[in-house]
Design an enzyme around this catalytic site. Structure first.
Site, PDB file in Angstrom:
ATOM      1  N   ASP A  66       9.467   1.263   5.128  1.00 14.74           N
ATOM      2  CA  ASP A  66      10.561   0.677   5.919  1.00 14.74           C
ATOM      3  C   ASP A  66      11.462   1.766   6.486  1.00 14.74           C
ATOM      4  OD1 ASP A  66       9.393  -1.545   4.887  1.00 14.74           O
ATOM      5  OD2 ASP A  66      10.970  -1.984   3.446  1.00 14.74           O
ATOM      6  N   THR A  90       0.837  -1.209   0.000  1.00 13.40           N
ATOM      7  CA  THR A  90       0.000   0.000   0.000  1.00 13.40           C
ATOM      8  C   THR A  90       0.868   1.254   0.000  1.00 13.40           C
ATOM      9  OG1 THR A  90      -0.087  -0.304   2.387  1.00 13.40           O
ATOM     10  CG2 THR A  90      -2.025  -0.960   1.150  1.00 13.40           C
ATOM     11  N   ASP A  91       2.117   1.161   0.501  1.00  7.28           N
ATOM     12  CA  ASP A  91       2.902   2.405   0.697  1.00  7.28           C
ATOM     13  C   ASP A  91       3.193   3.132  -0.607  1.00  7.28           C
ATOM     14  OD1 ASP A  91       4.867   0.546  -0.087  1.00  7.28           O
ATOM     15  OD2 ASP A  91       6.308   1.112   1.475  1.00  7.28           O
ATOM     16  N   TYR A 119       8.364  -7.499  -7.602  1.00  6.17           N
ATOM     17  CA  TYR A 119       7.933  -6.318  -6.837  1.00  6.17           C
ATOM     18  C   TYR A 119       7.716  -5.111  -7.756  1.00  6.17           C
ATOM     19  CZ  TYR A 119       8.001  -2.635  -3.256  1.00  6.17           C
ATOM     20  OH  TYR A 119       7.687  -1.567  -2.445  1.00  6.17           O
ATOM     21  N   SER A 131      32.824  -5.198   7.559  1.00  4.03           N
ATOM     22  CA  SER A 131      31.583  -5.894   7.907  1.00  4.03           C
ATOM     23  C   SER A 131      31.930  -7.208   8.600  1.00  4.03           C
ATOM     24  CB  SER A 131      30.760  -6.165   6.651  1.00  4.03           C
ATOM     25  OG  SER A 131      29.850  -7.214   6.913  1.00  4.03           O
ATOM     26  N   SER A 178      13.470  -5.934   6.538  1.00  4.18           N
ATOM     27  CA  SER A 178      14.073  -4.630   6.212  1.00  4.18           C
ATOM     28  C   SER A 178      15.502  -4.441   6.682  1.00  4.18           C
ATOM     29  CB  SER A 178      13.231  -3.490   6.793  1.00  4.18           C
ATOM     30  OG  SER A 178      12.108  -3.333   6.028  1.00  4.18           O
ATOM     31  N   SER A 179      16.314  -5.465   6.495  1.00  2.00           N
ATOM     32  CA  SER A 179      17.724  -5.274   6.837  1.00  2.00           C
ATOM     33  C   SER A 179      18.344  -4.196   5.938  1.00  2.00           C
ATOM     34  CB  SER A 179      18.489  -6.585   6.729  1.00  2.00           C
ATOM     35  OG  SER A 179      18.423  -7.069   5.417  1.00  2.00           O
ATOM     36  N   ALA A 210      14.729 -11.609   4.483  1.00  3.39           N
ATOM     37  CA  ALA A 210      13.616 -12.274   5.155  1.00  3.39           C
ATOM     38  C   ALA A 210      12.377 -11.397   5.224  1.00  3.39           C
ATOM     39  CB  ALA A 210      14.037 -12.682   6.566  1.00  3.39           C
ATOM     40  N   GLY A 211      12.465 -10.195   4.660  1.00  2.48           N
ATOM     41  CA  GLY A 211      11.317  -9.289   4.717  1.00  2.48           C
ATOM     42  C   GLY A 211      11.275  -8.505   6.019  1.00  2.48           C
TER      43      GLY A 211
HETATM   44  C1  GLA Z   1       8.977  -3.924   0.844  1.00  2.00           C
HETATM   45  C2  GLA Z   1       9.177  -2.456   0.487  1.00  2.00           C
HETATM   46  C3  GLA Z   1       8.165  -1.579   1.192  1.00  2.00           C
HETATM   47  C4  GLA Z   1       6.748  -2.092   1.017  1.00  2.00           C
HETATM   48  C5  GLA Z   1       6.667  -3.580   1.325  1.00  2.00           C
HETATM   49  C6  GLA Z   1       5.323  -4.154   1.021  1.00  2.00           C
HETATM   50  O1  GLA Z   1       9.291  -4.117   2.185  1.00  2.00           O
HETATM   51  O2  GLA Z   1      10.474  -2.046   0.826  1.00  2.00           O
HETATM   52  O3  GLA Z   1       8.280  -0.250   0.739  1.00  2.00           O
HETATM   53  O4  GLA Z   1       6.264  -1.813  -0.251  1.00  2.00           O
HETATM   54  O5  GLA Z   1       7.646  -4.309   0.602  1.00  2.00           O
HETATM   55  O6  GLA Z   1       4.375  -3.595   1.848  1.00  2.00           O
END
Ligand code: GLA
Length: 387
Positions: free
Chosen positions: A169, A34-35, A218, A66, A123-124, A120-121
């Site tokens: 994120d 949605t963002d 995406y 690192s 937001s690293s 992994a979703g």
């Molecule tokens: C990723 C993107 C975000 C968002 C999500 C889905 O995390 O970085 O901006 O679009 O997918 O909600």
């Protein structure tokens, strides 16, 4: 963890670091994809972090070791070139857009370490961006304005890394408050901190399957949303309210119809979740999460069989109010809302069930909602005082 980081810094650079930056990962409770349609999201920052111990340099070189990749990378903040796909590109992208915005950046020596699972979703990448932004701001005496920094980091990811992500994120990682979820209107960027429900635990469920977002479907999903908006004659899907959707959906077909339907109904679900949170209506929040998963799976088509297996295992386990995939999708994590007193039993049951069905070892953990990106003086005493 931070102690190891400081020791590493001492080994690499023969001195104590002057600062340590800490940026959390995030999990989104509801409101995915949605963002970038300028809609609503409801993430929390989680107690998984990226840390950077660093000291300013006199020149414009950024030199980072690192610990996770066991390699040193460096670049000049005034002479930036894109190279192969690599973790340092996130840092260079942030330097590029901060240099354009503020000028006069300076370099630093740093040691980087994190415990946010990559890909992994959680937001690293956004956490890495904010870590670097905070360090560059610190060494060049640039005032820390979280929303400006979130936007520059998003620009870095869009234009330097090539991932067309939205703003969720970077915003949550920049401005999160402890024990709060963030209701973000991605059109106005007006943030609202919402208290988390009582007697409930948020459980992150990592399927242990990965798919990079760059070059994945995406960016294609994003184009499909833009196409749907064009057909509906609005600037952005956010502008389609639930009222006009009733008639206008007849103008759409196939994938465009599915994508738009997800976004428009998901926006409403985010707002309904916030209302339910204000009434501590855990059952309702759970229902909305379950419905969001169906919409992401069937209309937006960003779930996978493993993620679906995890969500179903969660929904059938003890104490679960609701569960859904979270983040960009195509693998990675799901999230569940669970009655606090059953959280540990829930973790055991879901772990066993998922493993049984997929032969994969999942990682489940109970998340804490923590504050956004912070910077501390780099001595062990200070770190201990803050944790
Ligand atoms: C990723 C993107 C975000 C968002 C999500 C889905 O995390 O970085 O901006 O679009 O997918 O909600």
């Amino acid at each position: 963890m931070q102690q190891k980081l400081i020791q590493q810094f001492q080994q690499q650079f023969n001195a104590e670091p002057q600062y340590i930056v800490q940026a959390p990962g995030r999990v989104n409770l509801i409101g995915d994809h949605t963002d970038y349609n300028e809609g609503f999201v409801l993430p929390i920052a989680i107690n998984r972090y990226i840390w950077l111990a660093f000291s300013p340099r006199q020149d414009d070189l950024v030199r980072i070791y690192s610990m996770d990749f066991n390699e040193v990378k460096e670049f000049s903040v005034t002479d930036l070139h894109q190279e192969a796909n690599n973790w340092i590109e996130y840092a260079k992208g942030v330097a590029k857009f901060m240099q354009d915005e503020f000028g006069s950046l300076r370099g630093f020596d740093g040691v980087l370490h994190g415990n946010i699972s990559r890909g992994a979703g959680l937001s690293s990448s956004a956490a890495l961006e904010l870590t670097i932004a905070r360090a560059l701001a610190e060494v060049a005496d640039i005032p820390w304005e979280p929303i400006t920094m979130a936007k520059l980091c998003q620009q870095a990811e869009n234009q330097w890394v090539g991932m067309n992500c939205g703003i969720m994120d970077q915003m949550i990682i920049a401005i999160a408050e402890a024990n709060k979820a963030l209701l973000l209107d991605c059109q106005s960027l007006a943030p609202k901190q919402v208290a988390l429900p009582q007697n409930a635990s948020i459980v992150i469920m990592d399927t242990n399957t990965r798919r990079g977002l760059v070059g994945s479907a995406y960016n294609e999903r994003r184009s499909q949303c833009e196409e749907a908006a064009r057909i509906l004659n609005v600037a952005i899907l956010r502008d389609v309210t639930a009222d006009i959707w009733g008639n206008s959906q007849k103008m759409l077909f196939g994938k465009c119809l599915q994508r738009a339907r997800h976004v428009i109904t998901e926006n409403q679900k985010v707002l309904d979740t916030v209302t339910a949170m204000q009434h501590n209506d855990l059952g309702k929040i759970g229902e909305l999460m379950n419905a969001s998963h169906v919409s992401l799976r069937d209309d937006f088509e960003v779930s996978t069989p493993n993620v679906n297996a995890m969500v179903t295992a969660a929904q059938n386990a003890v104490g679960c109010f609701g569960a859904r995939m979270t983040g960009g999708g195509f693998g990675g994590c799901a999230v569940a809302l669970v009655k606090a007193m059953y959280a540990n039993d829930f973790v055991d049951q879901v772990t066993e069930q998922y493993e049984h069905e997929t032969n994969l070892k999942p990682a489940l953990y109970i998340a804490e909602a923590v504050a956004g990106t912070r910077s501390f003086p780099g001595s062990i005493n200070h770190i201990n005082a803050y944790n």
